[in-house]
Design an enzyme around this catalytic site. Structure first.
Site, PDB file in Angstrom:
ATOM      1  N   GLY A  17       0.676  -5.131   1.348  1.00 44.17           N
ATOM      2  CA  GLY A  17      -0.471  -5.097   0.431  1.00 44.17           C
ATOM      3  C   GLY A  17      -0.179  -5.767  -0.909  1.00 44.17           C
ATOM      4  O   GLY A  17      -1.082  -6.333  -1.528  1.00 44.17           O
ATOM      5  N   ASN A  56       4.465  -7.628   6.293  1.00 49.34           N
ATOM      6  CA  ASN A  56       5.427  -7.074   7.244  1.00 49.34           C
ATOM      7  C   ASN A  56       4.899  -5.878   8.024  1.00 49.34           C
ATOM      8  O   ASN A  56       5.662  -5.070   8.544  1.00 49.34           O
ATOM      9  CB  ASN A  56       6.705  -6.669   6.489  1.00 49.34           C
ATOM     10  CG  ASN A  56       6.425  -5.575   5.458  1.00 49.34           C
ATOM     11  OD1 ASN A  56       5.352  -5.562   4.872  1.00 49.34           O
ATOM     12  ND2 ASN A  56       7.357  -4.670   5.255  1.00 49.34           N
ATOM     13  N   GLU A  57       3.568  -5.749   8.107  1.00 49.31           N
ATOM     14  CA  GLU A  57       2.967  -4.559   8.710  1.00 49.31           C
ATOM     15  C   GLU A  57       3.535  -4.214  10.086  1.00 49.31           C
ATOM     16  O   GLU A  57       3.756  -3.046  10.401  1.00 49.31           O
ATOM     17  CB  GLU A  57       1.430  -4.734   8.837  1.00 49.31           C
ATOM     18  CG  GLU A  57       0.661  -4.483   7.558  1.00 49.31           C
ATOM     19  CD  GLU A  57       0.640  -5.685   6.615  1.00 49.31           C
ATOM     20  OE1 GLU A  57       1.354  -6.673   6.869  1.00 49.31           O
ATOM     21  OE2 GLU A  57      -0.087  -5.621   5.617  1.00 49.31           O
ATOM     22  N   LEU A 104       0.851  -1.196   0.000  1.00 51.36           N
ATOM     23  CA  LEU A 104       0.000   0.000   0.000  1.00 51.36           C
ATOM     24  C   LEU A 104       0.882   1.241   0.000  1.00 51.36           C
ATOM     25  O   LEU A 104       1.985   1.232   0.567  1.00 51.36           O
ATOM     26  CB  LEU A 104      -0.919   0.004   1.225  1.00 51.36           C
ATOM     27  CG  LEU A 104      -1.867  -1.193   1.350  1.00 51.36           C
ATOM     28  CD1 LEU A 104      -2.900  -0.937   2.444  1.00 51.36           C
ATOM     29  CD2 LEU A 104      -2.569  -1.513   0.032  1.00 51.36           C
TER      30      LEU A 104
HETATM   31  C1  LIG Z   1      -8.227  -1.968  15.422  1.00 53.23           C
HETATM   32  C2  LIG Z   1      -7.554  -2.516  14.221  1.00 53.23           C
HETATM   33  C3  LIG Z   1      -7.890  -1.844  12.955  1.00 53.23           C
HETATM   34  C4  LIG Z   1      -7.006  -2.300  11.827  1.00 53.23           C
HETATM   35  C5  LIG Z   1      -6.743  -1.196  10.919  1.00 53.23           C
HETATM   36  C6  LIG Z   1      -5.720  -1.497   9.851  1.00 53.23           C
HETATM   37  C7  LIG Z   1      -4.399  -0.848  10.080  1.00 53.23           C
HETATM   38  C8  LIG Z   1      -3.604  -0.449   8.863  1.00 53.23           C
HETATM   39  C9  LIG Z   1      -3.427  -1.495   7.845  1.00 53.23           C
HETATM   40  C10 LIG Z   1      -2.452  -1.065   6.784  1.00 53.23           C
HETATM   41  C11 LIG Z   1      -1.978  -2.211   5.988  1.00 53.23           C
HETATM   42  C12 LIG Z   1      -0.750  -1.812   5.244  1.00 53.23           C
HETATM   43  C13 LIG Z   1      -0.285  -2.493   4.236  1.00 53.23           C
HETATM   44  C14 LIG Z   1       0.921  -2.052   3.469  1.00 53.23           C
HETATM   45  O1  LIG Z   1       1.105  -2.498   2.374  1.00 53.23           O
HETATM   46  S1  LIG Z   1       2.006  -0.933   4.159  1.00 53.23           S
HETATM   47  C15 LIG Z   1       3.398  -0.833   3.067  1.00 53.23           C
HETATM   48  C16 LIG Z   1       4.427  -1.856   3.426  1.00 53.23           C
HETATM   49  N1  LIG Z   1       5.527  -1.812   2.500  1.00 53.23           N
HETATM   50  C17 LIG Z   1       6.802  -1.868   2.841  1.00 53.23           C
HETATM   51  O2  LIG Z   1       7.157  -1.994   3.977  1.00 53.23           O
HETATM   52  C18 LIG Z   1       7.814  -1.754   1.731  1.00 53.23           C
HETATM   53  C19 LIG Z   1       8.542  -0.446   1.832  1.00 53.23           C
HETATM   54  N2  LIG Z   1       9.500  -0.283   0.738  1.00 53.23           N
HETATM   55  C20 LIG Z   1      10.686  -0.934   0.706  1.00 53.23           C
HETATM   56  O3  LIG Z   1      11.033  -1.715   1.550  1.00 53.23           O
HETATM   57  C21 LIG Z   1      11.567  -0.613  -0.462  1.00 53.23           C
HETATM   58  O4  LIG Z   1      11.126   0.588  -1.041  1.00 53.23           O
HETATM   59  C22 LIG Z   1      11.594  -1.703  -1.526  1.00 53.23           C
HETATM   60  C23 LIG Z   1      12.346  -2.936  -0.993  1.00 53.23           C
HETATM   61  C24 LIG Z   1      10.197  -2.081  -2.007  1.00 53.23           C
HETATM   62  C25 LIG Z   1      12.369  -1.166  -2.762  1.00 53.23           C
HETATM   63  O5  LIG Z   1      13.651  -0.721  -2.369  1.00 53.23           O
HETATM   64  P1  LIG Z   1      14.496   0.214  -3.350  1.00 53.23           P
HETATM   65  O6  LIG Z   1      15.814   0.451  -2.670  1.00 53.23           O
HETATM   66  O7  LIG Z   1      14.494  -0.329  -4.716  1.00 53.23           O
HETATM   67  O8  LIG Z   1      13.655   1.570  -3.450  1.00 53.23           O
HETATM   68  P2  LIG Z   1      13.506   2.709  -2.328  1.00 53.23           P
HETATM   69  O9  LIG Z   1      13.347   2.136  -0.980  1.00 53.23           O
HETATM   70  O10 LIG Z   1      14.589   3.718  -2.525  1.00 53.23           O
HETATM   71  O11 LIG Z   1      12.095   3.349  -2.756  1.00 53.23           O
HETATM   72  C26 LIG Z   1      11.956   4.197  -3.894  1.00 53.23           C
HETATM   73  C27 LIG Z   1      10.979   5.299  -3.534  1.00 53.23           C
HETATM   74  O12 LIG Z   1       9.709   4.698  -3.272  1.00 53.23           O
HETATM   75  C28 LIG Z   1       9.259   5.082  -1.963  1.00 53.23           C
HETATM   76  N3  LIG Z   1       8.472   3.969  -1.399  1.00 53.23           N
HETATM   77  C29 LIG Z   1       8.875   2.730  -1.145  1.00 53.23           C
HETATM   78  N4  LIG Z   1       7.876   1.984  -0.666  1.00 53.23           N
HETATM   79  C30 LIG Z   1       6.803   2.792  -0.610  1.00 53.23           C
HETATM   80  C31 LIG Z   1       5.439   2.601  -0.193  1.00 53.23           C
HETATM   81  N5  LIG Z   1       4.967   1.433   0.253  1.00 53.23           N
HETATM   82  N6  LIG Z   1       4.622   3.652  -0.271  1.00 53.23           N
HETATM   83  C32 LIG Z   1       5.047   4.854  -0.718  1.00 53.23           C
HETATM   84  N7  LIG Z   1       6.321   5.098  -1.136  1.00 53.23           N
HETATM   85  C33 LIG Z   1       7.181   4.060  -1.076  1.00 53.23           C
HETATM   86  C34 LIG Z   1      10.552   5.343  -1.187  1.00 53.23           C
HETATM   87  O13 LIG Z   1      10.285   6.146  -0.071  1.00 53.23           O
HETATM   88  C35 LIG Z   1      11.378   6.030  -2.242  1.00 53.23           C
HETATM   89  O14 LIG Z   1      10.906   7.361  -2.352  1.00 53.23           O
HETATM   90  P3  LIG Z   1      11.910   8.559  -2.745  1.00 53.23           P
HETATM   91  O15 LIG Z   1      12.429   8.214  -4.116  1.00 53.23           O
HETATM   92  O16 LIG Z   1      11.055   9.781  -2.709  1.00 53.23           O
HETATM   93  O17 LIG Z   1      12.991   8.573  -1.699  1.00 53.23           O
END
Ligand SMILES: CCCCCCCCCCC/C=C/C(=O)SCCNC(=O)CCNC(=O)[C@H](O)C(C)(C)COP(=O)(O)OP(=O)(O)OC[C@H]1O[C@@H](n2cnc3c(N)ncnc32)[C@H](O)[C@@H]1OP(=O)(O)O
Length: 243
Positions: free
Chosen positions: A94, A118-119, A49
């Site tokens: 997500g 990995n939330e 997400l």
């Molecule tokens: C009472 C109970 C009620 C319950 C309520 C529910 C609660 C909430 C539920 C929410 C569920 C959430 C689900 C999700 O999916 S959360 C997202 C989880 N994702 C991650 O942890 C992955 C994060 N990203 C990474 O680890 C790396 O980016 C990755 C390995 C994917 C790639 O690495 P790489 O080195 O190639 O690239 P960068 O890290 O440099 O990333 C490039 C740019 O992209 C931005 N980025 C990365 N991931 C995200 C993301 N998920 N969303 C937005 N932006 C993201 C990163 O910041 C870099 O940006 P910049 O170029 O501006 O620096």
């Protein structure tokens, strides 16, 4: 279906909507029987997400975003098409949910291509329908450990716990998905579709019955100061990686 939302295929509201429209189009065209879901972003299936949609926005936006996340999951999870994921990159939260909603998963054999829900590493929690989808795939004990620890499984472990069905060399991920498809398409469509529905409807029904409450829970949870702070810190860490 090749996901392309560079740099990391994060599931923004706009991208979720595009995916949903594409899926609806394929489902309503009788010429189509199956989808292979893969990524056009090198080394990344999906970063999950989009954190920017859940950070620093207002409750109306959070509600709209969460409704779209629910909609996409329900559509993929219950699709009458055969859906196979050809996972050609790292696949978090997500994004992993999308893959878990497919009928079969092929993962490219690269130790960098870890996948999981990995939330908890972000200080947030996987909602009950993310959890149920994982439990249905890997069983209760593995899911409990994976969810609490926010585990991202590299290919050999993902295969061992049953999170994916096959691990193949990177250049064979699409051809392996295509070969698998043949077996699924050989089954009479109505029998396969009804069986899929039989297996999946109870899980989907749980969300369908509680959709509005689930949106309200999400909005309340994500709006908390402590959660917003945790998400900002996580985003900051991602950005600092580069420096
Ligand atoms: C009472 C109970 C009620 C319950 C309520 C529910 C609660 C909430 C539920 C929410 C569920 C959430 C689900 C999700 O999916 S959360 C997202 C989880 N994702 C991650 O942890 C992955 C994060 N990203 C990474 O680890 C790396 O980016 C990755 C390995 C994917 C790639 O690495 P790489 O080195 O190639 O690239 P960068 O890290 O440099 O990333 C490039 C740019 O992209 C931005 N980025 C990365 N991931 C995200 C993301 N998920 N969303 C937005 N932006 C993201 C990163 O910041 C870099 O940006 P910049 O170029 O501006 O620096």
């Amino acid at each position: 279906m090749k996901m392309r939302n560079p740099p990391v295929n994060s599931l923004s509201l706009e991208f979720l909507t595009e995916l949903l429209i594409s899926l609806e189009k394929l489902e309503s065209d009788k010429a189509f029987h199956a989808i292979i879901l893969t990524s056009d972003c090198p080394g990344i299936f999906s970063a999950g997400l989009d954190l920017m949609e859940m950070c620093g926005r207002d409750p109306t936006h959070y509600a709209e975003y969460w409704k779209a996340v629910q909609e996409l999951w329900l559509r993929f999870y219950l699709s009458h098409l055969v859906v196979i994921s050809a996972i050609n990159g790292v696949n978090a939260a997500g994004g992993c949910l999308l893959a878990l909603s497919c009928d079969y998963r092929v993962l490219a054999d690269n130790p960098k291509y870890a996948m999981g829900l990995n939330e908890t590493l972000l200080g947030i929690i996987a909602p009950f329908w993310f959890k149920d989808t994982l439990v249905n795939t890997v069983g209760h004990r593995t899911a409990e450990r994976a969810l609490q620890l926010g585990l991202l499984f590299p290919p050999a472990e993902a295969l061992q716990v049953g999170m994916v069905d096959k691990v193949v060399p990177e250049d064979q991920v699409l051809s392996a998905a295509r070969s698998e498809l043949a077996q699924w398409l050989a089954i009479p469509g109505h029998a396969r579709q009804l069986t899929k529905s039989l297996m999946r409807k109870p899980t989907a029904d749980r969300l369908l019955k509680e959709r509005d409450a689930d949106i309200q829970n999400f909005v309340r949870f994500i709006s908390r100061d402590a959660i917003q702070k945790a998400l900002r810190v996580y985003l900051e860490k991602l950005k600092q990686k580069k420096t």
